[in-house]
Design a protein around this motif. Sequence first.
Motif, PDB file in Angstrom:
ATOM      1  N   ARG A  18       0.838  -1.207   0.000  1.00 27.83           N
ATOM      2  CA  ARG A  18       0.000   0.000   0.000  1.00 27.83           C
ATOM      3  C   ARG A  18       0.868   1.251   0.000  1.00 27.83           C
ATOM      4  O   ARG A  18       0.584   2.208  -0.728  1.00 27.83           O
ATOM      5  N   LYS A  19       1.912   1.240   0.805  1.00 25.68           N
ATOM      6  CA  LYS A  19       2.807   2.387   0.881  1.00 25.68           C
ATOM      7  C   LYS A  19       3.502   2.615  -0.455  1.00 25.68           C
ATOM      8  O   LYS A  19       3.644   3.762  -0.914  1.00 25.68           O
ATOM      9  N   ARG A  20       3.923   1.524  -1.108  1.00 24.94           N
ATOM     10  CA  ARG A  20       4.601   1.642  -2.401  1.00 24.94           C
ATOM     11  C   ARG A  20       3.667   2.232  -3.463  1.00 24.94           C
ATOM     12  O   ARG A  20       4.068   3.094  -4.243  1.00 24.94           O
ATOM     13  N   ILE A  21       2.410   1.783  -3.484  1.00 26.68           N
ATOM     14  CA  ILE A  21       1.465   2.285  -4.477  1.00 26.68           C
ATOM     15  C   ILE A  21       1.186   3.762  -4.244  1.00 26.68           C
ATOM     16  O   ILE A  21       1.201   4.573  -5.170  1.00 26.68           O
ATOM     17  N   ARG A  22       0.940   4.149  -2.978  1.00 27.26           N
ATOM     18  CA  ARG A  22       0.655   5.556  -2.682  1.00 27.26           C
ATOM     19  C   ARG A  22       1.842   6.449  -3.059  1.00 27.26           C
ATOM     20  O   ARG A  22       1.678   7.507  -3.665  1.00 27.26           O
ATOM     21  N   ALA A  23       3.056   6.008  -2.655  1.00 25.22           N
ATOM     22  CA  ALA A  23       4.247   6.804  -2.970  1.00 25.22           C
ATOM     23  C   ALA A  23       4.457   6.887  -4.479  1.00 25.22           C
ATOM     24  O   ALA A  23       4.845   7.934  -5.012  1.00 25.22           O
ATOM     25  N   GLY A  24       4.191   5.782  -5.175  1.00 27.04           N
ATOM     26  CA  GLY A  24       4.354   5.779  -6.625  1.00 27.04           C
ATOM     27  C   GLY A  24       3.401   6.731  -7.308  1.00 27.04           C
ATOM     28  O   GLY A  24       3.753   7.396  -8.290  1.00 27.04           O
ATOM     29  N   MET A  25       2.176   6.832  -6.812  1.00 26.63           N
ATOM     30  CA  MET A  25       1.209   7.767  -7.395  1.00 26.63           C
ATOM     31  C   MET A  25       1.652   9.210  -7.175  1.00 26.63           C
ATOM     32  O   MET A  25       1.526  10.061  -8.067  1.00 26.63           O
ATOM     33  N   VAL A  26       2.177   9.513  -6.011  1.00 26.75           N
ATOM     34  CA  VAL A  26       2.673  10.871  -5.732  1.00 26.75           C
ATOM     35  C   VAL A  26       3.818  11.198  -6.687  1.00 26.75           C
ATOM     36  O   VAL A  26       3.879  12.292  -7.270  1.00 26.75           O
ATOM     37  N   ASP A  27       4.727  10.250  -6.892  1.00 29.62           N
ATOM     38  CA  ASP A  27       5.861  10.470  -7.786  1.00 29.62           C
ATOM     39  C   ASP A  27       5.423  10.694  -9.230  1.00 29.62           C
ATOM     40  O   ASP A  27       6.153  11.296 -10.014  1.00 29.62           O
ATOM     41  N   PHE A  30       0.060  12.091  -9.219  1.00 31.01           N
ATOM     42  CA  PHE A  30      -1.325  11.697  -8.976  1.00 31.01           C
ATOM     43  C   PHE A  30      -1.517  11.352  -7.493  1.00 31.01           C
ATOM     44  O   PHE A  30      -1.809  10.218  -7.132  1.00 31.01           O
ATOM     45  N   PRO A  31      -1.373  12.365  -6.611  1.00 28.95           N
ATOM     46  CA  PRO A  31      -1.510  12.095  -5.175  1.00 28.95           C
ATOM     47  C   PRO A  31      -2.947  11.790  -4.756  1.00 28.95           C
ATOM     48  O   PRO A  31      -3.166  11.319  -3.643  1.00 28.95           O
ATOM     49  N   ASP A  32      -3.930  12.059  -5.643  1.00 24.51           N
ATOM     50  CA  ASP A  32      -5.340  11.883  -5.286  1.00 24.51           C
ATOM     51  C   ASP A  32      -5.904  10.523  -5.684  1.00 24.51           C
ATOM     52  O   ASP A  32      -7.117  10.364  -5.750  1.00 24.51           O
ATOM     53  N   PHE A  33      -5.033   9.556  -5.980  1.00 22.38           N
ATOM     54  CA  PHE A  33      -5.512   8.201  -6.247  1.00 22.38           C
ATOM     55  C   PHE A  33      -6.391   7.756  -5.082  1.00 22.38           C
ATOM     56  O   PHE A  33      -6.099   8.042  -3.929  1.00 22.38           O
ATOM     57  N   GLU A  34      -7.489   7.056  -5.385  1.00 21.29           N
ATOM     58  CA  GLU A  34      -8.520   6.775  -4.381  1.00 21.29           C
ATOM     59  C   GLU A  34      -7.946   6.328  -3.036  1.00 21.29           C
ATOM     60  O   GLU A  34      -7.178   5.366  -2.995  1.00 21.29           O
ATOM     61  N   PRO A  35      -8.302   6.986  -1.948  1.00 19.67           N
ATOM     62  CA  PRO A  35      -7.856   6.537  -0.626  1.00 19.67           C
ATOM     63  C   PRO A  35      -8.519   5.211  -0.267  1.00 19.67           C
ATOM     64  O   PRO A  35      -9.688   4.978  -0.603  1.00 19.67           O
ATOM     65  N   HIS A 208      -3.474   9.823 -13.937  1.00 19.55           N
ATOM     66  CA  HIS A 208      -4.876  10.114 -13.637  1.00 19.55           C
ATOM     67  C   HIS A 208      -5.791   9.501 -14.692  1.00 19.55           C
ATOM     68  O   HIS A 208      -6.825   8.893 -14.368  1.00 19.55           O
ATOM     69  N   VAL A 209      -5.415   9.621 -15.970  1.00 20.78           N
ATOM     70  CA  VAL A 209      -6.246   9.067 -17.045  1.00 20.78           C
ATOM     71  C   VAL A 209      -6.227   7.541 -17.002  1.00 20.78           C
ATOM     72  O   VAL A 209      -7.258   6.891 -17.229  1.00 20.78           O
ATOM     73  N   LEU A 210      -5.087   6.947 -16.712  1.00 23.62           N
ATOM     74  CA  LEU A 210      -5.019   5.484 -16.577  1.00 23.62           C
ATOM     75  C   LEU A 210      -5.934   5.002 -15.456  1.00 23.62           C
ATOM     76  O   LEU A 210      -6.591   3.957 -15.577  1.00 23.62           O
ATOM     77  N   ALA A 211      -5.994   5.757 -14.372  1.00 23.11           N
ATOM     78  CA  ALA A 211      -6.898   5.395 -13.274  1.00 23.11           C
ATOM     79  C   ALA A 211      -8.355   5.526 -13.707  1.00 23.11           C
ATOM     80  O   ALA A 211      -9.198   4.693 -13.357  1.00 23.11           O
ATOM     81  N   TYR A 212      -8.651   6.568 -14.483  1.00 17.17           N
ATOM     82  CA  TYR A 212     -10.027   6.784 -14.929  1.00 17.17           C
ATOM     83  C   TYR A 212     -10.508   5.641 -15.813  1.00 17.17           C
ATOM     84  O   TYR A 212     -11.622   5.136 -15.646  1.00 17.17           O
ATOM     85  N   ILE A 213      -9.705   5.218 -16.767  1.00 20.28           N
ATOM     86  CA  ILE A 213     -10.190   4.197 -17.705  1.00 20.28           C
ATOM     87  C   ILE A 213     -10.305   2.821 -17.053  1.00 20.28           C
ATOM     88  O   ILE A 213     -11.019   1.957 -17.557  1.00 20.28           O
ATOM     89  N   THR A 214      -9.614   2.600 -15.940  1.00 28.05           N
ATOM     90  CA  THR A 214      -9.665   1.295 -15.278  1.00 28.05           C
ATOM     91  C   THR A 214     -10.586   1.277 -14.064  1.00 28.05           C
ATOM     92  O   THR A 214     -10.611   0.283 -13.328  1.00 28.05           O
ATOM     93  N   LYS A 215     -11.340   2.348 -13.847  1.00 26.60           N
ATOM     94  CA  LYS A 215     -12.222   2.398 -12.668  1.00 26.60           C
ATOM     95  C   LYS A 215     -13.210   1.226 -12.717  1.00 26.60           C
ATOM     96  O   LYS A 215     -13.715   0.862 -13.779  1.00 26.60           O
ATOM     97  N   PRO A 216     -13.537   0.632 -11.570  1.00 28.56           N
ATOM     98  CA  PRO A 216     -14.403  -0.551 -11.563  1.00 28.56           C
ATOM     99  C   PRO A 216     -15.897  -0.272 -11.607  1.00 28.56           C
ATOM    100  O   PRO A 216     -16.661  -1.084 -12.136  1.00 28.56           O
ATOM    101  N   LEU A 217     -16.342   0.845 -11.031  1.00 29.01           N
ATOM    102  CA  LEU A 217     -17.781   1.107 -10.916  1.00 29.01           C
ATOM    103  C   LEU A 217     -18.301   1.902 -12.111  1.00 29.01           C
ATOM    104  O   LEU A 217     -17.571   2.709 -12.696  1.00 29.01           O
TER     105      LEU A 217
END
Length: 275
Positions: A18-27, A30-35, A208-217
Amino acid sequence: MMRKPLCPPFNVDQAARRKRIRAGMVDRDFPDFEPLDLVAKQQAQMMRRNAQSSDCRWSAVGQCTADDICREPNRCQAACLLGNWASRGDTILDAHDQLMSHSSQFHLVTVVNWGWARDTGNLYDLKPRSMHRWLQRRIQHLKGIRGIACVEASLNTVGSIELWQGEINLVSTGASYQELSKALKLSSSTPVPKPVMIKAIQPGDLAHVLAYITKPLPEGRVAYEADNGRQAQRYVRVPSAHLREHDAWRMSMLMRDRLLVIGMRLAQSGTEKCR
């Protein structure tokens, strides 16, 4: 005979992941990846609306918590939102870096084929694999293209008619706007106002766009006529009954089944690959 569990044994290294994914998004800007607490809340809501389901796999999905996500979410059902968070996190980081290593020019392509529309109650009949094959046939001559595509179904309302509309969202590089437009052109007789939309992506927006296209809901969209006479749409909440149908659709597939990786190989195994 003992039944094989739906999810693999839990991994004690989840906190580090979890820490790696969050840090990777900030880098990757994209710090606003879903909490995770928001995803856990969505998972709890999903479990409540499917509490009366006869599908025994829901009990296994309920074992996932924000502090204890299965170690191999790509082997879990796509309905699990927490497993999806971990799987998407790995996919977004890897795809972002590979795409950035090839180019600084990217496109978001959305294809809405009327042939992928389904009446409510028949979403189960929308098959991501057949949609992948359609895309593969259309782009097979674009030798330099790289990207990742994801199948989505939105709930569209036109007048009093509700239907599920299947679509493909593609983030790509290595092909120009003109090449993509020509390869993906659909018949002008389609009832969809804009069946193919292509937009440039700024490098800072790529994660951010990669997160948008892969959203589950799913999204809910209501069509209306704007003041200028053109058809427009607004976004609305999807009713619980339709969310349950979408949940069941995702329960019928694995995490990887909606994704198509094009012209590259992600470190995370399991996603279907094109060339």
